[in-house]
Design a protein around this motif. Structure first.
Motif, PDB file in Angstrom:
ATOM      1  N   GLN A 227      -8.466  -2.956  -8.789  1.00 22.01           N
ATOM      2  CA  GLN A 227      -8.423  -2.431  -7.773  1.00 22.01           C
ATOM      3  C   GLN A 227      -9.860  -2.109  -7.086  1.00 22.01           C
ATOM      4  OE1 GLN A 227      -6.073  -1.820  -5.715  1.00 22.01           O
ATOM      5  NE2 GLN A 227      -7.171  -0.263  -4.216  1.00 22.01           N
ATOM      6  N   ARG A 228     -10.687  -1.694  -8.009  1.00 22.48           N
ATOM      7  CA  ARG A 228     -12.168  -1.297  -7.404  1.00 22.48           C
ATOM      8  C   ARG A 228     -12.854  -2.732  -7.105  1.00 22.48           C
ATOM      9  NH1 ARG A 228     -16.020   1.891 -11.380  1.00 22.48           N
ATOM     10  NH2 ARG A 228     -17.360   1.244  -9.675  1.00 22.48           N
TER      11      ARG A 228
ATOM     12  N   ARG B 295     -11.108  -3.429  -3.521  1.00 24.90           N
ATOM     13  CA  ARG B 295     -11.466  -2.760  -2.451  1.00 24.90           C
ATOM     14  C   ARG B 295     -13.067  -3.272  -2.055  1.00 24.90           C
ATOM     15  NH1 ARG B 295     -11.967   1.601  -4.884  1.00 24.90           N
ATOM     16  NH2 ARG B 295      -9.707   2.256  -4.796  1.00 24.90           N
TER      17      ARG B 295
ATOM     18  N   SER C 197      -3.640   2.036  -8.586  1.00 28.59           N
ATOM     19  CA  SER C 197      -4.796   3.125  -8.929  1.00 28.59           C
ATOM     20  C   SER C 197      -4.554   3.804 -10.546  1.00 28.59           C
ATOM     21  CB  SER C 197      -5.050   4.014  -8.095  1.00 28.59           C
ATOM     22  OG  SER C 197      -6.097   5.058  -8.426  1.00 28.59           O
TER      23      SER C 197
ATOM     24  N   TYR D 199      -6.456  15.474  -6.223  1.00 30.31           N
ATOM     25  CA  TYR D 199      -6.790  13.648  -5.964  1.00 30.31           C
ATOM     26  C   TYR D 199      -5.940  13.260  -5.149  1.00 30.31           C
ATOM     27  CZ  TYR D 199      -7.813   9.033  -7.743  1.00 30.31           C
ATOM     28  OH  TYR D 199      -7.960   7.766  -7.538  1.00 30.31           O
ATOM     29  N   SER D 200      -6.598  12.301  -4.129  1.00 31.43           N
ATOM     30  CA  SER D 200      -5.720  11.684  -3.156  1.00 31.43           C
ATOM     31  C   SER D 200      -6.217  10.103  -2.681  1.00 31.43           C
ATOM     32  CB  SER D 200      -5.594  12.597  -1.814  1.00 31.43           C
ATOM     33  OG  SER D 200      -6.856  12.777  -1.390  1.00 31.43           O
ATOM     34  N   LEU D 201      -5.259   9.393  -2.474  1.00 35.01           N
ATOM     35  CA  LEU D 201      -5.586   7.990  -1.923  1.00 35.01           C
ATOM     36  C   LEU D 201      -4.612   7.807  -0.841  1.00 35.01           C
ATOM     37  CD1 LEU D 201      -5.630   6.139  -5.562  1.00 35.01           C
ATOM     38  CD2 LEU D 201      -7.596   6.603  -4.233  1.00 35.01           C
ATOM     39  N   ASN D 202      -5.399   6.958   0.055  1.00 33.68           N
ATOM     40  CA  ASN D 202      -4.636   6.567   1.204  1.00 33.68           C
ATOM     41  C   ASN D 202      -4.423   5.093   1.534  1.00 33.68           C
ATOM     42  OD1 ASN D 202      -4.281   9.205   2.480  1.00 33.68           O
ATOM     43  ND2 ASN D 202      -6.265   9.269   3.070  1.00 33.68           N
TER      44      ASN D 202
ATOM     45  N   GLU E 272      -3.439   2.554  -0.875  1.00 34.61           N
ATOM     46  CA  GLU E 272      -3.778   1.921  -1.824  1.00 34.61           C
ATOM     47  C   GLU E 272      -2.816   1.075  -2.482  1.00 34.61           C
ATOM     48  OE1 GLU E 272      -6.914   1.603  -3.167  1.00 34.61           O
ATOM     49  OE2 GLU E 272      -7.900   2.767  -1.791  1.00 34.61           O
TER      50      GLU E 272
ATOM     51  N   ASP F 179       0.453   6.045  -0.388  1.00 32.32           N
ATOM     52  CA  ASP F 179      -0.297   6.971  -0.145  1.00 32.32           C
ATOM     53  C   ASP F 179      -0.016   7.941  -1.520  1.00 32.32           C
ATOM     54  OD1 ASP F 179      -1.518   6.439   2.258  1.00 32.32           O
ATOM     55  OD2 ASP F 179      -0.260   7.711   3.197  1.00 32.32           O
TER      56      ASP F 179
ATOM     57  N   ASP G 226       0.721  -1.168  -0.038  1.00 34.19           N
ATOM     58  CA  ASP G 226      -0.139  -0.067   0.091  1.00 34.19           C
ATOM     59  C   ASP G 226       0.737   1.059  -0.008  1.00 34.19           C
ATOM     60  OD1 ASP G 226       1.186  -0.284   2.255  1.00 34.19           O
ATOM     61  OD2 ASP G 226      -0.615   0.149   3.626  1.00 34.19           O
TER      62      ASP G 226
END
Length: 211
Positions: free
Chosen positions: A161-162, A165, A81, A73-76, A78, A61, A59
């Motif tokens: 990825q979706r 999740r 993506s 746009y941000s992801l934590n 992951e 960020d 994972d």
């Protein structure tokens, strides 16, 4: 057969250098954030995709900032993506990969960038390859095919990825329901045991008084 072999050879000769231009591998140390920037004109298109290959829970960020330093746009946490956008303002867009959540583990990831600079490099490379080259038409067709394949790969990674999740959410919900059911069962058994014990002692005490 010979024509097919020639086509495959040309495909490898063109696709490999083009892919190498915009695909990178890097190591993000623990408690560290690595940032890159891309200068975009108004309405320029930028596509980014990444995948964590090694380290911890796979994972990372991710965040991308506008020229005004606002998160676009941000992801934590992951593992992979894909994100693309058209620039609404001219300026320097900064995107960062963060491993600050990890205190010891280094992460290795690969990411691809498709932006104005990469397209210019690809066009320059193709122009050099097409000088005095009678296979320019075939190269153009291969170039279109390669772009389509890359788009399909990016979309597939995003859908995977979706799906991952959603599966994690479903597994978490199922586990919580199971634990809650077990807790309710344990509480019910405890209450029943208390009631039986209390009533037994109550009747024993009453019986003792009667005697």
């Amino acid at each position: 057969m010979k024509a097919i072999l020639v086509s495959l050879f040309l495909l490898g000769a063109i696709v490999a250098p083009i892919a190498a231009l915009n695909t990178f591998t890097l190591y993000v140390p623990a408690r560290t954030e690595l940032c890159f920037n891309e200068y975009l004109q108004h309405k320029d298109r930028l596509d980014l995709s990444f995948e964590v290959e090694e380290g911890g829970n796979l994972d990372i960020d991710f965040v991308i900032y506008t020229p005004s330093s606002k998160p676009l746009y941000s992801l934590n946490g992951e593992s992979s993506s894909h994100f693309g956008f058209n620039a609404e303002a001219e300026g320097k867009y900064v995107y960062c990969f963060g491993n600050k959540m990890s205190s010891m583990v280094e992460k290795r990831l690969s990411f691809s960038v498709h932006g104005p600079d990469e397209r210019w490099k690809i066009e320059e490379l193709e122009m050099k390859q097409s000088i005095d080259d009678p296979t320019e038409t075939l190269q153009s067709e291969i170039r279109v095919l390669d772009a389509g394949i890359r788009a399909i790969q990016d979309e597939h990674a995003f859908l995977m990825q979706r799906e991952r999740r959603h599966r994690q959410t479903a597994d978490s919900t199922r586990s919580r329901v199971l634990y809650w059911t077990l807790l309710q069962t344990a509480v019910l058994l405890g209450v029943c045991y208390f009631q039986v014990t209390y009533l037994k002692k109550f009747f024993e005490m009453r019986g003792g008084r009667i005697v």
